[in-house]
Design a protein around this motif. Structure first.
Motif, short mmCIF file in Angstrom:
data_model
loop_
_atom_site.label_atom_id
_atom_site.label_comp_id
_atom_site.label_asym_id
_atom_site.label_seq_id
_atom_site.Cartn_x
_atom_site.Cartn_y
_atom_site.Cartn_z
N PHE A 32 0.83 -1.19 0.00
CA PHE A 32 0.00 0.00 0.00
C PHE A 32 0.88 1.25 0.00
O PHE A 32 1.89 1.30 0.68
CB PHE A 32 -0.92 0.01 1.23
CG PHE A 32 -2.04 -0.98 1.13
CD1 PHE A 32 -3.24 -0.63 0.55
CD2 PHE A 32 -1.89 -2.27 1.61
CE1 PHE A 32 -4.27 -1.54 0.44
CE2 PHE A 32 -2.92 -3.19 1.51
CZ PHE A 32 -4.11 -2.82 0.93
N TRP A 33 0.48 2.24 -0.79
CA TRP A 33 1.20 3.51 -0.82
C TRP A 33 0.24 4.61 -1.26
O TRP A 33 -0.84 4.34 -1.80
CB TRP A 33 2.39 3.45 -1.79
CG TRP A 33 2.04 3.11 -3.21
CD1 TRP A 33 2.03 1.88 -3.79
CD2 TRP A 33 1.63 4.03 -4.25
NE1 TRP A 33 1.65 1.96 -5.11
CE2 TRP A 33 1.39 3.28 -5.42
CE3 TRP A 33 1.46 5.42 -4.29
CZ2 TRP A 33 0.99 3.86 -6.62
CZ3 TRP A 33 1.05 6.00 -5.49
CH2 TRP A 33 0.82 5.22 -6.63
N PRO A 51 7.85 9.16 5.28
CA PRO A 51 7.33 9.89 4.12
C PRO A 51 8.46 10.59 3.37
O PRO A 51 9.45 11.03 3.97
CB PRO A 51 6.35 10.90 4.73
CG PRO A 51 5.99 10.33 6.06
CD PRO A 51 7.22 9.60 6.54
N VAL A 52 8.34 10.66 2.07
CA VAL A 52 9.31 11.37 1.23
C VAL A 52 8.61 12.58 0.64
O VAL A 52 7.62 12.45 -0.09
CB VAL A 52 9.85 10.47 0.10
CG1 VAL A 52 10.82 11.24 -0.78
CG2 VAL A 52 10.51 9.22 0.69
N ARG A 71 14.65 14.49 -8.28
CA ARG A 71 15.77 13.58 -8.02
C ARG A 71 15.30 12.33 -7.28
O ARG A 71 15.77 11.23 -7.56
CB ARG A 71 16.86 14.29 -7.21
CG ARG A 71 18.10 13.44 -6.96
CD ARG A 71 19.16 14.24 -6.24
NE ARG A 71 18.69 14.70 -4.95
CZ ARG A 71 18.75 13.95 -3.83
NH1 ARG A 71 19.26 12.73 -3.88
NH2 ARG A 71 18.33 14.43 -2.68
N ARG A 72 14.35 12.46 -6.34
CA ARG A 72 13.93 11.33 -5.53
C ARG A 72 12.60 10.71 -6.00
O ARG A 72 12.39 9.51 -5.85
CB ARG A 72 13.79 11.74 -4.05
CG ARG A 72 15.09 12.19 -3.41
CD ARG A 72 14.94 12.27 -1.90
NE ARG A 72 14.69 10.95 -1.32
CZ ARG A 72 14.44 10.73 -0.03
NH1 ARG A 72 14.37 11.76 0.80
NH2 ARG A 72 14.25 9.51 0.43
N VAL A 99 10.31 5.97 -6.49
CA VAL A 99 10.82 6.64 -5.29
C VAL A 99 12.16 6.04 -4.91
O VAL A 99 12.25 4.84 -4.59
CB VAL A 99 9.83 6.51 -4.11
CG1 VAL A 99 10.36 7.24 -2.89
CG2 VAL A 99 8.46 7.02 -4.49
N ASP A 100 13.20 6.84 -4.99
CA ASP A 100 14.56 6.38 -4.68
C ASP A 100 14.89 5.09 -5.42
O ASP A 100 15.48 4.16 -4.87
CB ASP A 100 14.72 6.18 -3.16
CG ASP A 100 14.63 7.49 -2.40
OD1 ASP A 100 14.93 8.55 -2.99
OD2 ASP A 100 14.23 7.47 -1.22
N GLY A 101 14.47 5.03 -6.68
CA GLY A 101 14.81 3.88 -7.53
C GLY A 101 13.84 2.73 -7.48
O GLY A 101 13.94 1.79 -8.27
#
Length: 238
Positions: A32-33, A51-52, A71-72, A99-101
């Motif tokens: 879940f996101w 959280p980002v 970038r992220r 998100v971050d790859g």
């Protein structure tokens, strides 16, 4: 000339719902996101993760949908109907978030008309949830090994096993919203810290006002406004 300019502005506005003043929201399951794109900040959240948040970049208008790239966080939307696979809701957009790859697939852009059910059947009422259920997913994760959390709906009573303790109480279901409690529970300690934490999660979710949805495979999803949820699979007979 003025007429052409006005028409172009109207077309651009209709083609880019994500640019409206209201925030653009997307979400997914397993895991879940959720994603919220506001005028100033773009935030990604998932259970068990920090959280980002990044500044919202300038939107890129692609042929199929909108794109936001930082970038992220990278977001790619396609204006194609999307089902989250766990409810009967249909969303306007298919959404891919990186998100971050790490890639996350889901839906966004608001809901459309509910997906049709195969043949006649009840809506998300008491008759739909009546019976015995196994808790198959807790916040997008399978239950801790060795535990078998359950939920039983019988009339207006709710009971079950949160992981290692039994609970019972009453519930009300109206217009797809379920409210249970207060729930009484036994007080036996679980065999592991993970099971203890899981039991707290189950009881906390059941203690909140829940949205009830179903899908074609017969699963029931109980969701909170915070994005936490329980996915139920039928167990035994009604």
């Amino acid at each position: 000339m003025k007429t052409l300019i006005a028409a172009a502005l109207m077309l651009g506005s209709a083609a880019t719902p994500a640019l409206a003043q209201e925030a653009y929201r997307a979400s997914g399951t397993e895991p879940f996101w959720s994603l919220t794109i506001g005028a100033q900040t773009m935030t990604f959240e998932a259970p068990g993760q920090r959280p980002v948040s990044v500044a919202t970049p300038k939107v890129i208008h692609g042929f199929a949908g909108e794109i936001w790239q930082t970038r992220r966080i990278g977001v790619n939307t396609v204006h194609k109907q999307c089902s989250d696979g766990m409810s009967d809701r249909i969303y306007r957009d298919t959404v891919t978030v990186t998100v971050d790859g790490r890639r996350y697939d889901g839906c966004g852009g608001g809901t459309m008309a509910p997906a049709p059910r195969p043949g006649p059947g009840p809506g998300p009422g008491i008759s739909l949830i009546e019976g015995n259920w196994r808790i198959a997913m807790i916040n997008g994760r399978r239950p801790v090994y060795g535990t078998a959390p359950t939920v039983v709906f019988n009339g207006t009573r709710i009971s079950g096993n949160a992981s290692c303790n039994r609970f019972t109480g009453v519930f009300e279901l109206a217009r797809g919203r379920l409210t249970a409690g207060p729930l009484a529970s036994t007080k036996m300690a679980c065999a592991s810290p993970l099971a203890n934490r899981q039991e707290m999660q189950v009881l906390q979710i059941l203690g909140e006002r829940l949205t009830v949805s179903s899908n074609h495979s017969g699963k029931i999803v109980l969701s909170t406004r915070r994005g936490t949820s329980l996915s139920l699979e039928r167990s035994g007979r009604r």
